[in-house]
Design a protein around this motif. Structure first.
Motif, short mmCIF file in Angstrom:
data_model
loop_
_atom_site.label_atom_id
_atom_site.label_comp_id
_atom_site.label_asym_id
_atom_site.label_seq_id
_atom_site.Cartn_x
_atom_site.Cartn_y
_atom_site.Cartn_z
N SER A 36 -26.36 -75.86 -6.55
CA SER A 36 -25.30 -74.87 -6.75
C SER A 36 -24.76 -74.94 -8.17
CB SER A 36 -24.17 -75.05 -5.73
OG SER A 36 -23.51 -76.26 -5.95
N ARG A 37 -24.77 -76.12 -8.78
CA ARG A 37 -24.32 -76.24 -10.17
C ARG A 37 -25.39 -75.77 -11.14
NH1 ARG A 37 -21.43 -82.22 -9.72
NH2 ARG A 37 -19.49 -81.45 -8.82
N LEU A 38 -26.61 -76.16 -10.86
CA LEU A 38 -27.72 -75.80 -11.74
C LEU A 38 -27.84 -74.29 -11.90
CD1 LEU A 38 -30.12 -77.13 -13.26
CD2 LEU A 38 -31.42 -76.98 -11.13
N SER A 82 -26.06 -90.11 -7.83
CA SER A 82 -25.75 -91.03 -8.92
C SER A 82 -25.25 -90.35 -10.20
CB SER A 82 -26.97 -91.89 -9.25
OG SER A 82 -28.04 -91.06 -9.65
N ILE A 83 -25.70 -89.13 -10.45
CA ILE A 83 -25.34 -88.47 -11.72
C ILE A 83 -24.53 -87.19 -11.49
CG2 ILE A 83 -26.32 -87.27 -13.74
CD1 ILE A 83 -28.50 -89.38 -13.79
N CYS A 84 -25.03 -86.33 -10.64
CA CYS A 84 -24.33 -85.07 -10.38
C CYS A 84 -23.35 -85.28 -9.23
CB CYS A 84 -25.34 -83.98 -10.05
SG CYS A 84 -24.63 -82.32 -10.09
N THR A 85 -22.40 -86.15 -9.48
CA THR A 85 -21.44 -86.57 -8.45
C THR A 85 -20.36 -85.49 -8.25
OG1 THR A 85 -20.36 -87.77 -10.23
CG2 THR A 85 -21.77 -89.05 -8.77
N ALA A 90 -22.13 -87.00 -14.61
CA ALA A 90 -22.56 -87.54 -15.90
C ALA A 90 -23.63 -86.63 -16.51
CB ALA A 90 -23.08 -88.96 -15.70
N CYS A 91 -23.21 -85.46 -16.93
CA CYS A 91 -24.17 -84.44 -17.40
C CYS A 91 -24.97 -84.90 -18.61
CB CYS A 91 -23.43 -83.14 -17.71
SG CYS A 91 -22.59 -82.45 -16.27
N ALA A 92 -24.40 -85.76 -19.43
CA ALA A 92 -25.12 -86.21 -20.63
C ALA A 92 -26.38 -86.98 -20.24
CB ALA A 92 -24.21 -87.07 -21.49
N LEU A 93 -26.38 -87.57 -19.05
CA LEU A 93 -27.53 -88.36 -18.60
C LEU A 93 -28.49 -87.56 -17.74
CD1 LEU A 93 -25.59 -91.59 -17.47
CD2 LEU A 93 -26.70 -91.18 -19.67
N CYS A 94 -28.14 -86.32 -17.45
CA CYS A 94 -28.89 -85.55 -16.46
C CYS A 94 -30.15 -84.92 -17.07
CB CYS A 94 -27.98 -84.45 -15.89
SG CYS A 94 -28.83 -83.40 -14.72
N PRO A 95 -31.29 -85.13 -16.45
CA PRO A 95 -32.52 -84.54 -16.99
C PRO A 95 -32.57 -83.02 -16.88
CG PRO A 95 -32.95 -85.64 -14.90
CD PRO A 95 -31.53 -85.95 -15.26
N LEU A 96 -31.63 -82.44 -16.11
CA LEU A 96 -31.63 -80.98 -15.95
C LEU A 96 -30.58 -80.31 -16.83
CD1 LEU A 96 -31.82 -80.89 -12.03
CD2 LEU A 96 -33.71 -80.71 -13.65
N ASN A 97 -29.92 -81.07 -17.68
CA ASN A 97 -28.73 -80.51 -18.35
C ASN A 97 -29.03 -79.31 -19.26
OD1 ASN A 97 -29.69 -81.85 -20.54
ND2 ASN A 97 -28.08 -83.41 -20.58
N ASP A 98 -30.24 -79.24 -19.82
CA ASP A 98 -30.55 -78.09 -20.68
C ASP A 98 -30.61 -76.79 -19.88
OD1 ASP A 98 -30.62 -79.40 -23.03
OD2 ASP A 98 -32.80 -79.64 -23.11
N ASP A 99 -30.94 -76.91 -18.60
CA ASP A 99 -31.12 -75.71 -17.77
C ASP A 99 -29.93 -75.43 -16.86
OD1 ASP A 99 -33.79 -75.25 -18.68
OD2 ASP A 99 -34.40 -76.96 -17.46
N CYS A 100 -28.90 -76.23 -16.94
CA CYS A 100 -27.81 -76.14 -15.98
C CYS A 100 -26.79 -75.07 -16.41
CB CYS A 100 -27.13 -77.50 -15.83
SG CYS A 100 -25.83 -77.47 -14.59
N VAL A 101 -26.70 -74.03 -15.63
CA VAL A 101 -25.84 -72.89 -15.98
C VAL A 101 -24.36 -73.30 -15.98
CG1 VAL A 101 -25.14 -70.55 -15.31
CG2 VAL A 101 -27.52 -71.26 -15.04
N SER A 102 -23.94 -74.03 -14.94
CA SER A 102 -22.51 -74.37 -14.86
C SER A 102 -22.11 -75.37 -15.94
CB SER A 102 -22.16 -74.92 -13.48
OG SER A 102 -22.74 -76.17 -13.27
N ARG A 103 -23.04 -76.25 -16.30
CA ARG A 103 -22.73 -77.20 -17.39
C ARG A 103 -22.53 -76.43 -18.69
NH1 ARG A 103 -25.80 -79.47 -21.75
NH2 ARG A 103 -24.61 -81.22 -22.56
N ALA A 104 -23.36 -75.44 -18.95
CA ALA A 104 -23.23 -74.65 -20.17
C ALA A 104 -21.87 -73.96 -20.21
CB ALA A 104 -24.36 -73.63 -20.25
N ASP A 107 -17.89 -75.41 -16.13
CA ASP A 107 -17.14 -75.36 -14.87
C ASP A 107 -17.92 -76.03 -13.72
OD1 ASP A 107 -19.11 -73.47 -14.53
OD2 ASP A 107 -17.77 -71.86 -13.92
N GLN A 108 -18.75 -77.01 -14.06
CA GLN A 108 -19.61 -77.62 -13.05
C GLN A 108 -18.86 -78.27 -11.89
OE1 GLN A 108 -19.16 -78.42 -16.24
NE2 GLN A 108 -20.29 -80.24 -16.84
N GLU A 109 -17.69 -78.80 -12.15
CA GLU A 109 -16.97 -79.47 -11.06
C GLU A 109 -16.42 -78.49 -10.03
OE1 GLU A 109 -14.38 -82.90 -11.52
OE2 GLU A 109 -15.08 -83.08 -13.58
S1 SF4 Z 1 -26.08 -80.98 -15.93
FE1 SF4 Z 1 -25.75 -79.76 -14.07
S2 SF4 Z 1 -27.12 -80.65 -12.55
FE2 SF4 Z 1 -26.94 -82.14 -14.23
S3 SF4 Z 1 -25.24 -83.52 -13.64
FE3 SF4 Z 1 -24.36 -81.88 -14.85
S4 SF4 Z 1 -23.70 -80.34 -13.36
FE4 SF4 Z 1 -25.16 -81.69 -12.33
#
Ligand code: SF4
Length: 149
Positions: A36-38, A82-85, A90-104, A107-109
């Motif tokens: 849902s965040r991605l 462990s990461i997308c809690t 911990a988005c900085a450590l997330c391997p999906l962070n480049d593609d994550c719409v909510s992180r961009a 408003d991911q939380e």
């Molecule tokens: S970058 Fe997206 S998927 Fe990754 S931890 Fe952050 S909110 Fe979750």
């Protein structure tokens, strides 16, 4: 598997993916949150479940043979736990962070969205017990009223 007693959709998908490497994604609460965040799924839960299931499946390789569905499912579950809690992912450590719409958007939380709880109107009432000696006096409530019969 769904025909077996006690096996629901999640368990069936988990067995199919992890034990038989079938191209399916078991969506637990952790995967629900990651997906849902991605994809920034705006539809609230639980209505969003089919969409989240569909989007989660797109994360598997298209090829039937080597989709490694079991590994992908377990990796996403671990990522969610462990990461997308739920709080402070911990988005900085997330391997999906480049593609994550909510992180961009930052408003991911706020994901997954949840349907607003219906709040009932506050009602107050009073109850009385009427006795006569050892007797308890009762009366049937009217058909239409608070606590109707
Ligand atoms: S970058 Fe997206 S998927 Fe990754 S931890 Fe952050 S909110 Fe979750």
């Amino acid at each position: 598997m769904r025909a077996l007693p006690g096996i629901g959709p999640y368990t069936a998908a988990a067995i199919a993916a992890i034990a038989f490497d079938r191209r399916t994604m078991p969506v637990d609460g952790n995967i629900e949150r990651v997906v849902s965040r991605l994809f920034a799924v705006e539809e609230p839960l639980p209505k969003a479940k089919p969409l989240i299931q569909q989007l989660a499946t797109t994360l598997l390789d298209a090829g039937d043979e080597k989709s490694r569905a079991g590994d992908s499912a377990q990796a996403l579950m671990d990522l969610g736990s462990s990461i997308c809690t739920p709080k402070k992912p911990a988005c900085a450590l997330c391997p999906l962070n480049d593609d994550c719409v909510s992180r961009a958007r930052g408003d991911q939380e706020t994901f997954p969205r949840k349907a607003a709880k219906k709040t009932g109107a506050l009602r107050r009432g009073a109850a009385f017990v009427v006795t006569r000696g050892d007797e308890l006096l009762v009366r049937t409530r009217p058909e239409k009223a608070c606590l109707a019969a």
